[in-house]
Design an enzyme around this catalytic site. Structure first.
Site, PDB file in Angstrom:
ATOM      1  CG  MET A   1     -21.749  12.793   5.853  1.00 12.00           C
ATOM      2  SD  MET A   1     -23.124  12.911   4.701  1.00 12.00           S
ATOM      3  CE  MET A   1     -23.526  11.198   4.438  1.00 12.00           C
TER       4      MET A   1
ATOM      5  CE  LYS B   1       0.929   5.665  -4.962  1.00 17.04           C
ATOM      6  NZ  LYS B   1       1.666   4.414  -5.147  1.00 17.04           N
TER       7      LYS B   1
ATOM      8  CE1 TYR C   1     -27.922   9.576  13.035  1.00 15.04           C
ATOM      9  CE2 TYR C   1     -25.640  10.200  12.556  1.00 15.04           C
ATOM     10  CZ  TYR C   1     -27.000  10.325  12.312  1.00 15.04           C
ATOM     11  OH  TYR C   1     -27.439  11.195  11.340  1.00 15.04           O
TER      12      TYR C   1
ATOM     13  NE  ARG D   1       0.777  -2.818  -7.324  1.00 17.26           N
ATOM     14  CZ  ARG D   1       1.001  -1.760  -6.554  1.00 17.26           C
ATOM     15  NH1 ARG D   1       0.196  -1.487  -5.532  1.00 17.26           N
ATOM     16  NH2 ARG D   1       2.027  -0.960  -6.775  1.00 17.26           N
TER      17      ARG D   1
HETATM   18  C1  LIG Z   1       2.875   4.324  -4.428  1.00 16.04           C
HETATM   19  C2  LIG Z   1       4.095   3.801  -5.026  1.00 16.04           C
HETATM   20  C3  LIG Z   1       5.356   4.191  -4.558  1.00 16.04           C
HETATM   21  C4  LIG Z   1       5.544   5.019  -3.315  1.00 16.04           C
HETATM   22  O1  LIG Z   1       5.320   4.223  -2.167  1.00 16.04           O
HETATM   23  P1  LIG Z   1       5.635   4.775  -0.715  1.00 16.04           P
HETATM   24  O2  LIG Z   1       5.428   3.610   0.177  1.00 16.04           O
HETATM   25  O3  LIG Z   1       4.652   5.875  -0.444  1.00 16.04           O
HETATM   26  O4  LIG Z   1       7.029   5.262  -0.731  1.00 16.04           O
HETATM   27  C5  LIG Z   1       6.479   3.765  -5.262  1.00 16.04           C
HETATM   28  N1  LIG Z   1       6.353   2.981  -6.351  1.00 16.04           N
HETATM   29  C6  LIG Z   1       5.157   2.559  -6.813  1.00 16.04           C
HETATM   30  C7  LIG Z   1       5.104   1.680  -8.012  1.00 16.04           C
HETATM   31  C8  LIG Z   1       3.985   2.948  -6.170  1.00 16.04           C
HETATM   32  O5  LIG Z   1       2.811   2.516  -6.620  1.00 16.04           O
END
Ligand SMILES: *Cc1c(COP(=O)(O)O)cnc(C)c1O
Length: 389
Positions: free
Chosen positions: A320, A39, A272, A137
């Site tokens: 930036m 992701k 800055y 969640r």
């Molecule tokens: C992001 C995520 C993971 C991976 O988490 P890590 O801490 O990077 O291993 C696994 N399961 C779900 C549902 C996630 O959202």
């Protein structure tokens, strides 16, 4: 591409990811599947390149957060199973079926609308049921008096005509935190997950093919939670204490060059806000790496970047598009000299600790302005400029 390459670039070492994969595989054994979490553009490393690598070296599943991220992988030729962990609007269900993408089911309302939509499209949506065992969640709530209603909802979803429930999973909240209280919490989450699975399977009269829950923390610390598949993200990219413990390799090295050097007298405020004032004659290098590239501004005046003569203190506010480093005692560092922002010499774990955050945030922050250079078998195999040109 070549024109921007000597500004600032991220080297992505696919060999490191392959090495980490192999090491994790050795740890989990031959009977546990491996899902690579890609992701957020594979935590900033490039989900197409990382996904392709994982497909080539035999991983079993990929996970992303959204339908767009999943379709990006499919459109770019990745054929292995992909699970969407997050929310997908029901209008996308037809595309998920068409592209053979697996969707997480997180509550009754989603199950209802996804099943109805799948039937409308004349297909079945492959799903993994998400159980909320204490992360609070996503997922069917099953803790604290909600066990029976949770199980009932999951059974109902598994029997819906538009859904094919291939898997079931949960997510740990504190598996990467130390201390007996945290360990107890994770154990409780896991036991609850097992009880939910047993109860659902008994009522259904069949078994889930893929039960999974182990993220990075659990993959390293709780082998009893592996079940059918592990689901690490950060560990695969080689960051954090657990990667270090397992001898894994960081996949990303952020590099830049010194663009300008100037010598200031004592009493000269830099950048800055003037938060850094020279106390002697000071040789300052400007490097083109700022918060629009992914540097966190809260690191201003608190960290070092790594030159060929060792760590150079970053001084003054991070801007930036650039920041300044003190190279007074580093005469060989010149205009054009390479500087490592983070990587093997300058650990991202230390930088993120100084920033009061986690390494995830630093690699995810690397912006599209930073070209990625991919190494495989020790050689450059691809240079990706993410700007639209
Ligand atoms: C992001 C995520 C993971 C991976 O988490 P890590 O801490 O990077 O291993 C696994 N399961 C779900 C549902 C996630 O959202």
């Amino acid at each position: 591409m070549e024109s921007t390459l000597r500004r600032t670039w991220a080297e992505i070492n696919l060999d490191a990811i392959a090495y980490n994969y192999k090491k994790i595989r050795e740890k989990i054994g031959p009977n546990v599947k491996f899902l690579g979490v890609v992701k957020a553009d594979a935590y900033g490393h490039g989900s197409i390149q990382v996904g392709q690598l994982l497909e080539d070296i035999g991983a079993d599943y990929l996970a992303v957060s959204s339908a767009d991220e999943a379709l990006e992988l499919r459109v770019n030729g990745i054929k292995m199973p992909i699970l969407i962990l997050g929310h997908t609007p029901k209008e996308q269900v037809g595309r998920l079926i068409e592209y053979n993408i697996t969707q997480a089911i997180t509550c009754k309302a989603k199950a209802d609308e996804y099943s109805a939509e799948a039937l409308k499209c004349g297909g079945k949506l492959k799903v993994h049921i998400k159980v909320d065992t204490g992360m609070s969640r996503l997922g069917y709530l099953c803790d604290n008096g909600y066990f029976d209603t949770g199980v009932e909802g999951i059974v109902e979803a598994c029997n819906m005509p538009g859904l094919e429930a291939e898997g079931i999973f949960t997510h740990f909240a504190v598996s990467d935190e130390h201390g007996p209280e945290n360990d107890k919490y994770t154990k409780h989450q896991f036991e609850l997950f097992i009880n939910v699975i047993n109860s659902v399977e008994e009522k259904l009269g069949r078994k889930f093919s893929i039960r999974h829950c182990a993220n990075t923390g659990a993959t390293v610390r709780f082998p009893e939670t592996y079940l059918d598949m592990v689901r690490p993200g950060l560990l695969l990219y080689g960051y954090g204490e657990f990667a270090k413990e397992m001898g894994l390799k960081p996949a990303m090295t952020m590099k830049t060059t010194v663009s300008t050097i100037k010598i200031y007298p004592a009493g000269n405020a830099i950048s800055y806000g003037g938060i850094f004032v020279t106390d002697k004659t000071t040789r300052i290098g400007v490097v083109p790496y700022g918060y629009a590239d992914g540097f966190l501004r809260c690191l201003s005046n608190k960290c070092s970047l790594y030159t060929k003569e060792g760590p150079a203190k970053q001084v003054g506010k991070i801007c930036m598009d650039m920041c300044m480093i003190d190279i007074t005692d580093m005469p060989s560092v010149d205009v054009g000299s390479e500087v490592e922002i983070f990587g093997e010499k300058n650990s991202i774990d230390e930088l993120s600790e100084i920033a009061g955050t986690i390494p995830y945030e630093l690699t995810c922050a690397v912006s599209k302005r930073v070209p990625r250079v991919y190494y495989r078998d020790g050689k450059v195999v691809e240079k990706e400029l993410m700007l639209r040109m």
